[in-house]
Design an enzyme around this catalytic site. Structure first.
Site, PDB file in Angstrom:
ATOM      1  N   GLU A  56      34.905  51.112 -10.376  1.00 25.67           N
ATOM      2  CA  GLU A  56      35.840  50.728 -11.447  1.00 25.67           C
ATOM      3  C   GLU A  56      35.836  49.221 -11.724  1.00 25.67           C
ATOM      4  O   GLU A  56      36.835  48.526 -11.496  1.00 25.67           O
ATOM      5  CB  GLU A  56      37.249  51.258 -11.134  1.00 25.67           C
ATOM      6  CG  GLU A  56      37.233  52.767 -10.980  1.00 25.67           C
ATOM      7  CD  GLU A  56      38.587  53.448 -11.128  1.00 25.67           C
ATOM      8  OE1 GLU A  56      39.621  52.777 -10.970  1.00 25.67           O
ATOM      9  OE2 GLU A  56      38.592  54.663 -11.425  1.00 25.67           O
ATOM     10  N   GLU A  66      34.206  60.594 -10.177  1.00 24.76           N
ATOM     11  CA  GLU A  66      35.568  60.552  -9.628  1.00 24.76           C
ATOM     12  C   GLU A  66      36.602  61.134 -10.572  1.00 24.76           C
ATOM     13  O   GLU A  66      36.734  60.706 -11.706  1.00 24.76           O
ATOM     14  CB  GLU A  66      35.963  59.106  -9.280  1.00 24.76           C
ATOM     15  CG  GLU A  66      37.309  59.066  -8.556  1.00 24.76           C
ATOM     16  CD  GLU A  66      37.808  57.653  -8.252  1.00 24.76           C
ATOM     17  OE1 GLU A  66      37.022  56.827  -7.750  1.00 24.76           O
ATOM     18  OE2 GLU A  66      38.996  57.395  -8.527  1.00 24.76           O
TER      19      GLU A  66
END
Ligand code: NAG
Ligand code: NAG
Length: 456
Positions: free
Chosen positions: A208, A302
């Site tokens: 991220e 994810e």
């Protein structure tokens, strides 16, 4: 055994029938169970399976975290033997996960008791990584990942870094003078694992990269830095003699321009795949990205499970089917194992996250969660190297009832279709293959279920 319904298929010049039907229901009355016998019935829904093979599939799975390994360490050996056979084995109760992720160093699912850590955490900078070591928490991860690979040789393993050591960072960005140290840090990790017999198939440089929060477990990395680091890391991996691939981005689909920039600005072949998360942007950007970048694979790496705080039964099958329908070669849940007391996240991290396994630390017990069985509807049946087959006939109404489906053809030619019945009633599906003449199979799917039909 199941009712066998024969079809005449001139296109395939062989008879087709339902070989097996396996079902998991929202109310847990069926958990990877043989479907109740179905009667021939008037159909209320039509699904057509397109036999044109699309992208190949590496598998489905979940992510190891420091929380997962700590929870497993607290269980008896016989418990973890059962758990590991359930997750990775191909026996009766095994769901044979084949696409797995692991956190590299600290993440937001590092328990507070492990403290803030990395492979080289120190107050003073250590640019030549003299103090690099896996350490207590890193060794614990290595032990469990190695145990997983002992059970199954078919696993594709991705490692993702949440943050480099603190001394490499400033304002939660990489201090650019330490970029070489960061690349060496990554290669040292690959070496440490390799000398213990564990090979990473792929890594992402920064989980991220557009999410900057707690410095212990996030770092911001813009796409121009990511591109330069990708080139440097690809070279270092190659000179280190590893064939670990680089997957770019590892974040939500609402900024596809980020991985596009990376792919466009690195040397050919440096990026093998793009990793996407589920938390913003939907999955249609994968279709556009795939059309523009046919040589780059895509994975959904994810999406969270949160069964104890409102996570829906269909969340998991959706976050597998929807990316795959748009070109992904696999999908992974976050995480592999969680705590029933929701007490294993780092401050600011995901305190509601659950796993395929749920552990009660008070009495050292565990259970296979509802999501474990929903995952098994895919992972137990779709073999590595399968190809995705599209379906026609999916529809979701405004009240979220409806049907979603995905087809697959395994390397041995077995065809299967996985169907969500999101209605509160039986669904009588008239199921046919595109281009095949002469009849169809009518199959009754129980309310609020995920069903896997294998055909022969
Ligand atoms: C990466 O390497 C390639 C090949 O040497 C070069 O063309 C490209 O500009 C480099 N990209 C960056 C961002 O440094
Ligand atoms: C965990 O186990 C303890 C001891 O058996 C029990 O009292 C507790 O309710 C369990 N926790 C949960 C959340 O089920």
């Amino acid at each position: 055994m199941h009712t066998l319904v024969l079809l005449v298929l001139p296109a395939l010049s062989r008879a087709l029938s339902v070989k097996s039907c396996t079902q998991t229901s929202e109310d847990r009355s069926s958990l990877l169970a043989t479907c109740p016998r179905t009667e021939d019935a008037e159909s209320t829904w039509s699904l057509t399976l397109d036999l044109e093979p699309q992208q190949s599939i590496d598998g489905f799975g979940a992510s190891w975290t420091d929380a997962t390994t700590l929870l497993f360490d607290g269980l008896s050996e016989s418990s973890t033997d059962d758990i590991m056979a359930g997750l990775f084995g191909d026996g009766e109760g095994g769901i044979k996960l084949e696409l797995m992720r692991m956190t590299v160093g600290q993440s937001d699912l590092t328990p507070i008791s492990d403290g803030r850590w990395s492979f080289d955490e120190s107050v003073l900078p250590d640019p030549s990584l003299k103090k690099f070591r896996l350490g207590k928490v890193g060794d614990r991860m290595l032990k469990w990942v190695a145990a997983m690979l002992e059970i199954s040789g078919d696993i594709t393993l991705l490692g993702s870094i949440w943050s480099p050591p603190g001394w490499m960072k400033q304002n939660n960005n990489l201090r650019w003078e330490y970029r070489g140290s960061y690349v060496n840090y990554i290669v040292s990790f690959l070496q440490a694992y390799s000398s213990a017999g564990v090979k990473l198939d792929a890594i992402t440089l920064q989980n991220e990269p557009l999410h900057s929060a707690a410095p212990a477990w996030t770092m911001h990395m813009d796409e121009s830095y990511a591109a330069i680091l990708t080139n440097l890391t690809a070279d270092a991996i190659q000179s280190g003699g590893f064939d670990t691939k680089l997957w770019a981005y590892d974040h939500n689909t609402d900024h596809p321009e980020y991985p596009q920039y990376v792919v466009d600005n690195v040397k050919d072949g440096a990026v093998d795949a793009v990793a996407w998360h589920c938390y913003g942007g939907g999955f249609s950007p994968l279709r556009d990205f795939g059309a523009k970048n046919p040589g780059i694979k895509q994975y959904m790496t994810e999406c969270w499970l949160h069964e104890l705080t409102g996570g829906g039964f269909f969340d998991l099958p959706q976050f597998i089917m929807r990316p795959v329908q748009n070109g992904a070669s696999g999908a992974m849940a976050w995480t592999l194992a969680g705590s029933v007391d929701l007490d294993v996240s780092y401050p600011g991290g995901c305190d509601q996250c659950t796993g395929l396994i749920q552990v009660n630390r008070t009495d050292a017990t565990y259970e296979f969660s509802r999501d474990f069985y929903a995952m098994g509807q895919f992972s137990k049946f779709v073999k590595k190297g399968a190809k995705f087959l599209g379906t026609t006939g999916d529809h979701i109404y405004d009240d979220n009832t409806g049907v979603e489906s995905a087809g697959f053809i395994n390397p041995d030619g077995e065809i299967l279709v996985i169907i969500m019945n999101k209605f509160n009633d039986d669904l009588k599906i008239d199921f046919q293959l595109q281009g095949a003449e002469g009849g169809s199979v009518v199959h009754v799917l129980k309310p609020r279920t995920v069903t896997t039909l294998t055909l022969k």
